[in-house]
Motif scaffolding. Structure first.
Motif, mmCIF file in Angstrom:
data_model
loop_
_atom_site.group_PDB
_atom_site.id
_atom_site.type_symbol
_atom_site.label_atom_id
_atom_site.label_comp_id
_atom_site.label_asym_id
_atom_site.label_seq_id
_atom_site.Cartn_x
_atom_site.Cartn_y
_atom_site.Cartn_z
ATOM 1 N N ARG A 1 -6.714 -0.977 -7.323
ATOM 2 C CA ARG A 1 -6.423 -1.612 -6.376
ATOM 3 C C ARG A 1 -6.071 -0.676 -4.787
ATOM 4 N NH1 ARG A 1 -6.180 -7.098 -5.159
ATOM 5 N NH2 ARG A 1 -6.717 -7.498 -7.381
ATOM 6 N N LEU A 2 -5.164 0.412 -5.218
ATOM 7 C CA LEU A 2 -5.090 1.386 -4.223
ATOM 8 C C LEU A 2 -6.891 2.520 -3.981
ATOM 9 C CD1 LEU A 2 -2.719 3.298 -2.843
ATOM 10 C CD2 LEU A 2 -2.988 4.709 -4.715
ATOM 11 N N GLN A 3 -7.150 2.477 -4.598
ATOM 12 C CA GLN A 3 -8.527 2.968 -4.760
ATOM 13 C C GLN A 3 -9.846 2.075 -3.360
ATOM 14 O OE1 GLN A 3 -10.553 3.811 -8.293
ATOM 15 N NE2 GLN A 3 -9.553 5.978 -8.497
ATOM 16 N N PHE B 1 0.809 -1.136 0.365
ATOM 17 C CA PHE B 1 -0.333 0.397 0.096
ATOM 18 C C PHE B 1 1.111 1.265 0.106
ATOM 19 C CE2 PHE B 1 -2.304 3.406 2.537
ATOM 20 C CZ PHE B 1 -3.408 3.525 1.746
ATOM 21 N N SER B 2 1.671 1.029 0.777
ATOM 22 C CA SER B 2 2.582 2.011 0.800
ATOM 23 C C SER B 2 3.829 3.130 -0.138
ATOM 24 C CB SER B 2 3.890 2.094 1.998
ATOM 25 O OG SER B 2 3.165 1.964 3.456
ATOM 26 N N ILE B 3 4.187 1.428 -0.605
ATOM 27 C CA ILE B 3 4.497 2.218 -2.270
ATOM 28 C C ILE B 3 3.598 2.436 -3.699
ATOM 29 C CG2 ILE B 3 5.920 0.734 -4.090
ATOM 30 C CD1 ILE B 3 6.710 -1.298 -1.722
ATOM 31 N N LEU B 4 2.419 1.881 -3.934
ATOM 32 C CA LEU B 4 1.264 2.127 -4.152
ATOM 33 C C LEU B 4 0.924 3.297 -3.985
ATOM 34 C CD1 LEU B 4 -1.500 -1.085 -4.748
ATOM 35 C CD2 LEU B 4 0.338 -0.169 -6.420
ATOM 36 N N ARG B 5 0.727 3.793 -2.822
ATOM 37 C CA ARG B 5 0.485 5.627 -2.729
ATOM 38 C C ARG B 5 1.328 6.214 -2.960
ATOM 39 N NH1 ARG B 5 -2.618 7.348 2.457
ATOM 40 N NH2 ARG B 5 -3.699 9.197 2.024
ATOM 41 N N LEU B 6 2.848 5.968 -2.564
ATOM 42 C CA LEU B 6 3.803 6.617 -3.393
ATOM 43 C C LEU B 6 3.886 7.875 -4.698
ATOM 44 C CD1 LEU B 6 6.222 8.517 -2.278
ATOM 45 C CD2 LEU B 6 7.744 6.016 -3.122
ATOM 46 N N LEU B 7 3.792 6.127 -5.652
ATOM 47 C CA LEU B 7 3.691 6.052 -6.767
ATOM 48 C C LEU B 7 2.460 6.768 -7.275
ATOM 49 C CD1 LEU B 7 5.003 2.757 -7.575
ATOM 50 C CD2 LEU B 7 6.554 5.188 -8.207
ATOM 51 N N SER B 8 1.507 6.754 -6.617
ATOM 52 C CA SER B 8 0.338 7.332 -7.662
ATOM 53 C C SER B 8 0.452 8.765 -6.765
ATOM 54 C CB SER B 8 -1.068 6.877 -6.014
ATOM 55 O OG SER B 8 -1.669 7.883 -5.545
ATOM 56 N N ARG B 9 1.555 9.105 -6.367
ATOM 57 C CA ARG B 9 1.190 10.588 -5.726
ATOM 58 C C ARG B 9 2.397 11.300 -7.326
ATOM 59 N NH1 ARG B 9 1.837 13.471 -0.221
ATOM 60 N NH2 ARG B 9 2.220 14.759 -0.933
ATOM 61 N N PHE B 10 3.817 10.494 -6.648
ATOM 62 C CA PHE B 10 5.290 10.621 -7.419
ATOM 63 C C PHE B 10 5.881 9.005 -8.400
ATOM 64 C CE2 PHE B 10 5.163 12.387 -3.563
ATOM 65 C CZ PHE B 10 5.483 14.017 -3.519
#
Length: 144
Positions: free
Chosen positions: A101-103, A38-47
Motif C-alpha cells: 500500500r505504501l509503495q 501515509f506518514s505512519i506507514l512511511r515512519l514504520l517502513s524506516r523504523f
C-alpha cells in the motif's frame, strides 16, 4: 464565503494545514491511504518496531489521535503489533500488505509534493520547512 485572512498565527497555520491535508488526501485517494496514515506507514517502513509512544513523539501527535489512526491501519491489515516487555507496550511494523500500500501511495505523494511546490512557487520551501521544523523543535524542547 471566501476564506478569511485571520489575525491569529495559530488560526492561519491551522487553515493552511487543512488546505494542505485536503490536497494530499485528494492526491492519495486512489491508494486508499490518507496523509495521516501515509506518514505512519512511511515512519514504520524506516523504523520498524517503534512503540506507540515513540511514534507519537516522532510525529508530534497526541497519543489518543495516533491510537485511533493506528486502529484504522491495523484493521486494514497494513500494520501488525507485537507485545513489548511491558504487556501494555506494543511494537508496530508494516505487514506485506502495508508495504504494498505504501509503495502504491509513494508516487501519488510525490505528485502532491510537486503540486504543493507549484502552488507555492516563489516561496523558498527549504526555508519554510526549516522554519516549521524549528518551531516544532523549540515547542517540544519546552515540553521536555
Amino acid at each position: 464565503m471566501k476564506p478569511l485572512k485571520l489575525p491569529c498565527y495559530c488560526g492561519s497555520i491551522r487553515q493552511a494545514s487543512r488546505v494542505v491535508t485536503q490536497m494530499y488526501d485528494k492526491a492519495l485517494k486512489p491508494s486508499g491511504v490518507k496523509i495521516t496514515q501515509f506518514s505512519i506507514l512511511r515512519l514504520l517502513s524506516r523504523f520498524p518496531g517503534l512503540t506507540t509512544g515513540e511514534m507519537a513523539e516522532a510525529l508530534v501527535m497526541d497519543s489518543t489521535t495516533l491510537t485511533r489512526t493506528l486502529k484504522i491501519i491495523h484493521d486494514s491489515k497494513w500494520i501488525a503489533s507485537t507485545p513489548g516487555e511491558d504487556k501494555r507496550e506494543r511494537h508496530w511494523a508494516l505487514t506485506g500488505e502495508g508495504q504494498a500500500r505504501l509503495q502504491e501511495a509513494v508516487p501519488l505523494w510525490k505528485s502532491a509534493q510537486k503540486e504543493f511546490a507549484e502552488k507555492m512557487s516563489g516561496v523558498d520551501l527549504d526555508e519554510l520547512t526549516q522554519s516549521v521544523f524549528q518551531l516544532v523543535q523549540k515547542s517540544t524542547e519546552a515540553v521536555d
